[in-house]
Scaffold this motif. Structure first.
Motif, PDB file in Angstrom:
ATOM      1  N   LYS A   1       0.628   3.275 -10.934  1.00 38.12           N
ATOM      2  CA  LYS A   1       0.284   4.688 -11.108  1.00 38.12           C
ATOM      3  C   LYS A   1      -1.149   4.878 -11.561  1.00 38.12           C
ATOM      4  O   LYS A   1      -1.705   5.980 -11.408  1.00 38.12           O
ATOM      5  CB  LYS A   1       1.249   5.320 -12.119  1.00 38.12           C
ATOM      6  N   GLY A   2      -1.794   3.837 -12.092  1.00 35.02           N
ATOM      7  CA  GLY A   2      -3.198   3.939 -12.481  1.00 35.02           C
ATOM      8  C   GLY A   2      -4.152   3.868 -11.309  1.00 35.02           C
ATOM      9  O   GLY A   2      -5.356   4.098 -11.475  1.00 35.02           O
ATOM     10  N   LEU A   3      -3.661   3.530 -10.107  1.00 33.68           N
ATOM     11  CA  LEU A   3      -4.493   3.467  -8.914  1.00 33.68           C
ATOM     12  C   LEU A   3      -4.523   4.834  -8.232  1.00 33.68           C
ATOM     13  O   LEU A   3      -3.563   5.608  -8.334  1.00 33.68           O
ATOM     14  CB  LEU A   3      -3.949   2.413  -7.952  1.00 33.68           C
ATOM     15  N   PRO A   4      -5.600   5.140  -7.525  1.00 38.08           N
ATOM     16  CA  PRO A   4      -5.691   6.443  -6.840  1.00 38.08           C
ATOM     17  C   PRO A   4      -4.823   6.472  -5.573  1.00 38.08           C
ATOM     18  O   PRO A   4      -5.340   6.420  -4.440  1.00 38.08           O
ATOM     19  CB  PRO A   4      -7.184   6.565  -6.522  1.00 38.08           C
ATOM     20  N   LEU A   5      -3.503   6.548  -5.737  1.00 41.41           N
ATOM     21  CA  LEU A   5      -2.559   6.557  -4.623  1.00 41.41           C
ATOM     22  C   LEU A   5      -1.833   7.907  -4.611  1.00 41.41           C
ATOM     23  O   LEU A   5      -1.348   8.366  -5.655  1.00 41.41           O
ATOM     24  CB  LEU A   5      -1.547   5.423  -4.754  1.00 41.41           C
ATOM     25  N   GLN A   6      -1.746   8.528  -3.445  1.00 44.93           N
ATOM     26  CA  GLN A   6      -1.089   9.833  -3.347  1.00 44.93           C
ATOM     27  C   GLN A   6       0.422   9.724  -3.536  1.00 44.93           C
ATOM     28  O   GLN A   6       1.032  10.550  -4.211  1.00 44.93           O
ATOM     29  CB  GLN A   6      -1.409  10.477  -1.991  1.00 44.93           C
ATOM     30  N   ASP A   7       1.054   8.729  -2.935  1.00 45.69           N
ATOM     31  CA  ASP A   7       2.505   8.537  -3.059  1.00 45.69           C
ATOM     32  C   ASP A   7       2.773   7.054  -3.304  1.00 45.69           C
ATOM     33  O   ASP A   7       3.135   6.315  -2.384  1.00 45.69           O
ATOM     34  CB  ASP A   7       3.202   9.015  -1.787  1.00 45.69           C
ATOM     35  N   PRO A   8       2.599   6.592  -4.547  1.00 49.71           N
ATOM     36  CA  PRO A   8       2.723   5.154  -4.811  1.00 49.71           C
ATOM     37  C   PRO A   8       4.128   4.623  -4.525  1.00 49.71           C
ATOM     38  O   PRO A   8       4.269   3.502  -4.034  1.00 49.71           O
ATOM     39  CB  PRO A   8       2.371   5.031  -6.289  1.00 49.71           C
ATOM     40  N   GLU A   9       5.170   5.372  -4.787  1.00 52.27           N
ATOM     41  CA  GLU A   9       6.531   4.893  -4.558  1.00 52.27           C
ATOM     42  C   GLU A   9       6.774   4.647  -3.072  1.00 52.27           C
ATOM     43  O   GLU A   9       7.358   3.625  -2.680  1.00 52.27           O
ATOM     44  CB  GLU A   9       7.531   5.902  -5.105  1.00 52.27           C
ATOM     45  N   HIS A  10       6.312   5.572  -2.233  1.00 44.55           N
ATOM     46  CA  HIS A  10       6.484   5.404  -0.782  1.00 44.55           C
ATOM     47  C   HIS A  10       5.682   4.199  -0.279  1.00 44.55           C
ATOM     48  O   HIS A  10       6.169   3.433   0.573  1.00 44.55           O
ATOM     49  CB  HIS A  10       6.047   6.683  -0.067  1.00 44.55           C
ATOM     50  N   LEU A  11       4.473   4.014  -0.799  1.00 46.09           N
ATOM     51  CA  LEU A  11       3.626   2.911  -0.349  1.00 46.09           C
ATOM     52  C   LEU A  11       4.229   1.566  -0.739  1.00 46.09           C
ATOM     53  O   LEU A  11       4.244   0.617   0.054  1.00 46.09           O
ATOM     54  CB  LEU A  11       2.224   3.068  -0.939  1.00 46.09           C
ATOM     55  N   VAL A  12       4.754   1.461  -1.977  1.00 44.93           N
ATOM     56  CA  VAL A  12       5.400   0.214  -2.392  1.00 44.93           C
ATOM     57  C   VAL A  12       6.628  -0.047  -1.528  1.00 44.93           C
ATOM     58  O   VAL A  12       6.907  -1.195  -1.136  1.00 44.93           O
ATOM     59  CB  VAL A  12       5.770   0.274  -3.888  1.00 44.93           C
ATOM     60  N   GLY A  13       7.385   1.017  -1.214  1.00 47.85           N
ATOM     61  CA  GLY A  13       8.548   0.849  -0.343  1.00 47.85           C
ATOM     62  C   GLY A  13       8.168   0.320   1.029  1.00 47.85           C
ATOM     63  O   GLY A  13       8.892  -0.504   1.614  1.00 47.85           O
ATOM     64  N   GLN A  14       7.030   0.771   1.572  1.00 47.75           N
ATOM     65  CA  GLN A  14       6.578   0.269   2.867  1.00 47.75           C
ATOM     66  C   GLN A  14       6.233  -1.230   2.798  1.00 47.75           C
ATOM     67  O   GLN A  14       6.541  -1.984   3.730  1.00 47.75           O
ATOM     68  CB  GLN A  14       5.355   1.064   3.342  1.00 47.75           C
ATOM     69  N   LEU A  15       5.603  -1.649   1.717  1.00 49.03           N
ATOM     70  CA  LEU A  15       5.276  -3.077   1.571  1.00 49.03           C
ATOM     71  C   LEU A  15       6.544  -3.912   1.454  1.00 49.03           C
ATOM     72  O   LEU A  15       6.614  -5.034   1.978  1.00 49.03           O
ATOM     73  CB  LEU A  15       4.393  -3.286   0.339  1.00 49.03           C
ATOM     74  N   VAL A  16       7.559  -3.381   0.769  1.00 47.84           N
ATOM     75  CA  VAL A  16       8.825  -4.107   0.653  1.00 47.84           C
ATOM     76  C   VAL A  16       9.524  -4.184   2.004  1.00 47.84           C
ATOM     77  O   VAL A  16      10.057  -5.236   2.400  1.00 47.84           O
ATOM     78  CB  VAL A  16       9.724  -3.438  -0.403  1.00 47.84           C
ATOM     79  N   GLU A  17       9.550  -3.053   2.756  1.00 47.01           N
ATOM     80  CA  GLU A  17      10.198  -3.049   4.071  1.00 47.01           C
ATOM     81  C   GLU A  17       9.500  -3.972   5.057  1.00 47.01           C
ATOM     82  O   GLU A  17      10.147  -4.551   5.933  1.00 47.01           O
ATOM     83  CB  GLU A  17      10.215  -1.620   4.614  1.00 47.01           C
TER      84      GLU A  17
END
Length: 533
Positions: free
Chosen positions: A367-383
């Motif tokens: 959450k400290g990174l400038p990410l608009q939707d961090p949860e969605h982005l992490v989910g994409q890396l996991v998928e």
């Protein structure tokens, strides 16, 4: 006697070969292992530790496969008139050659830094004269007793067999650690008359024990050296240097003081003995003290007298700077998702798991990174299979420092066939991760609410400037194609990113042409830089 003299003249010089460990190039971590034997090809290893292991294994393989020492050979070192064959002379004396003696041995000699290992086939007396010699194998004592490299065999006094000289098999090498275990006993003199042999038993004779001799810089401190304070100082310095070499972390200030004390003590020793070699050693110690003190000042960010202020960098060594560039290059080639935000997250996760492929992460790290939707982005890396999480993505985002989430990156996990893309050790990984967090989370970049593309550009420029902050090799600039590819933006969008870094006091004198970005990093961010070497 003529036959014996002829046999002596026909003796060959003992075998000798060397295994070396040399750096491949300046600023590189890999090393080259080479052997002086003609049939051995050089090897390149990723680190000094791996190279030292390979060199010792190569040396042991030669010792296991080679024949045992031959009892009738000349000393290998004799051919070059090494210092073990010349007795040191006094001020009014001429140097006296030493005589070889004892059984023929196969000895391994190495330097203190572990950069080379030399195997010699020589006599036990010459092996004992080398401070670092370790005897691997010994020729049969009965055959070695006839050896005599001094005067002619028919005129010299007969030498008795070596006493208690153990014989080690050349098929199973054994590196001994003491003078008594190396088989380097000097042969006894000719046997005394029988009447003398019937004298008082050995245990009844008074024995006078000498104090242990000090050793410093491969020199033995004489028992009779005067003044006694000088002898004690040399002995203590030798012990301090050996203790320093056993340290796990360097202390350049302490090393500089030790070299300064050594220079003063060796100058005093040279005055007492009139030995020119000691004066040269003292001069070298003075130079070593000056170099170590200069390195210490640069490391702590202070400047020597007469020089400008030094830059206190977060990463202090060229090897660390090269490893930081290697991580960024690996991410650029292996990023699993497009876009600047995905690239920035992959950089930070890679630095958390670079050593073993696994690590810990908390929600604030993301959450400290400038990410608009961090949860969605992490989910994409996991998928995509690039990232593994012990739990759910929601649990990772909600995790706190007291209960971090375990993550894994399969492509970074080493195994027997693939050691992984990075060669740095466990202690350097958190330093690199901390450096990237300092760059990405720099105060003015956060206050300016800059996006992931601007912070990726900041990482690229921090690793693409020279020691004075000028961009590119020699200050000639950095190609726009490489920067746009790294930041995942169109080349036409780079001028806007450069303007935002200039406004954040990261860049000065910036100029964007059709192909290059030139300029320099500001003094404020120089400590975050990894200079090009």
């Amino acid at each position: 006697m003529g036959v014996e003299a002829h046999a002596t003249n026909e003796r060959v010089t003992g075998r000798r070969w060397t295994v070396r460990l040399d750096p491949v190039g300046r600023g590189r971590a890999d090393v080259r292992v080479s052997c002086s034997r003609p049939a051995c090809a050089a090897q390149v290893l990723p680190s000094a530790a791996a190279g030292r292991t390979a060199a010792i294994a190569h040396l042991k393989a030669h010792l296991r496969a080679g024949p045992a020492p031959r009892p009738s050979v000349h000393c290998a070192c004799r051919a070059e008139e090494c210092h073990t064959h010349i007795r040191p002379a006094g001020p009014r004396e001429r140097p006296v050659p030493w005589r070889c003696g004892g059984a023929v041995v196969l000895a391994v000699i190495t330097d203190r830094e572990g950069r080379w290992w030399q195997v010699m086939e020589c006599c036990s007396r010459c092996a004992a004269a080398h401070p670092t010699a370790k005897v691997v194998a010994t020729a049969p004592a009965a055959e070695a007793s006839a050896r005599n490299d001094g005067p002619r065999a028919d005129t010299a006094a007969p030498a008795a067999p070596a006493v208690n000289a153990p014989t080690f098999s050349a098929i199973s090498p054994h590196f001994s650690h003491s003078a008594t275990a190396t088989g380097t006993a000097v042969p006894q003199q000719a046997s005394a008359p029988r009447s003398a042999a019937r004298s008082a038993p050995r245990s009844a004779r008074p024995t006078r024990k000498r104090p242990p001799r000090g050793r410093i810089a491969q020199r033995l401190v004489p028992h009779d050296l005067r003044p006694v304070a000088l002898r004690d100082e040399l002995t203590e310095l030798g012990e301090l240097f050996r203790a320093y070499q056993a340290r796990t972390e360097p202390d350049l200030a302490m090393l500089a003081d030790l070299h300064a004390r050594k220079a003063e003590a060796f100058n005093a020793w040279a005055e007492v003995t009139a030995d020119t070699g000691l004066r040269l050693d003292a001069r070298r110690a003075e130079q070593a003290a000056a170099t170590a003190r200069l390195q210490h000042l640069h490391r702590i960010g202070q400047a020597p007298d007469g020089e400008g202020p030094a830059v206190v960098r977060l990463l202090t060594a060229p090897a660390q700077w090269n490893h930081a560039r290697a991580v960024l290059a690996h991410v650029a080639e292996n990023a699993p998702l497009p876009g600047a935000e995905a690239r920035l997250l992959v950089v930070m996760v890679t630095l958390r798991t670079a050593q073993s492929g696994v690590g810990n992460l908390v929600g604030q790290d993301i959450k400290g990174l400038p990410l608009q939707d961090p949860e969605h982005l992490v989910g994409q890396l996991v998928e995509s299979g690039w990232l593994g999480v012990s739990g759910t993505v929601e649990e990772l985002i909600a995790s706190r420092p007291e209960n971090p989430t375990r993550i894994s990156v399969p492509s970074l996990t080493p195994d027997e066939d693939d050691p992984g893309p990075f060669t740095f050790g466990r202690k350097l990984r958190p330093k690199l991760s901390g450096w990237a967090q300092r760059v990405v989370g720099e105060k003015k970049l956060r206050k300016g609410k800059t996006g992931a593309d601007v912070r990726l550009l900041a990482l690229a420029l921090a690793t693409g400037a020279d020691g004075e902050g000028r961009l590119g090799p020699g200050g000639e600039g950095i190609g726009l194609d490489a920067l746009s590819s790294w930041c995942s933006v169109d080349p036409a969008g780079l001028p806007d990113l450069v303007d935002r870094l200039t406004a954040a006091d990261w860049l000065a004198e910036a100029d964007v042409t059709d192909t290059l970005l030139t300029g320099r990093l500001t003094e404020r961010v120089l400590p975050l830089g990894c200079p090009l070497t």
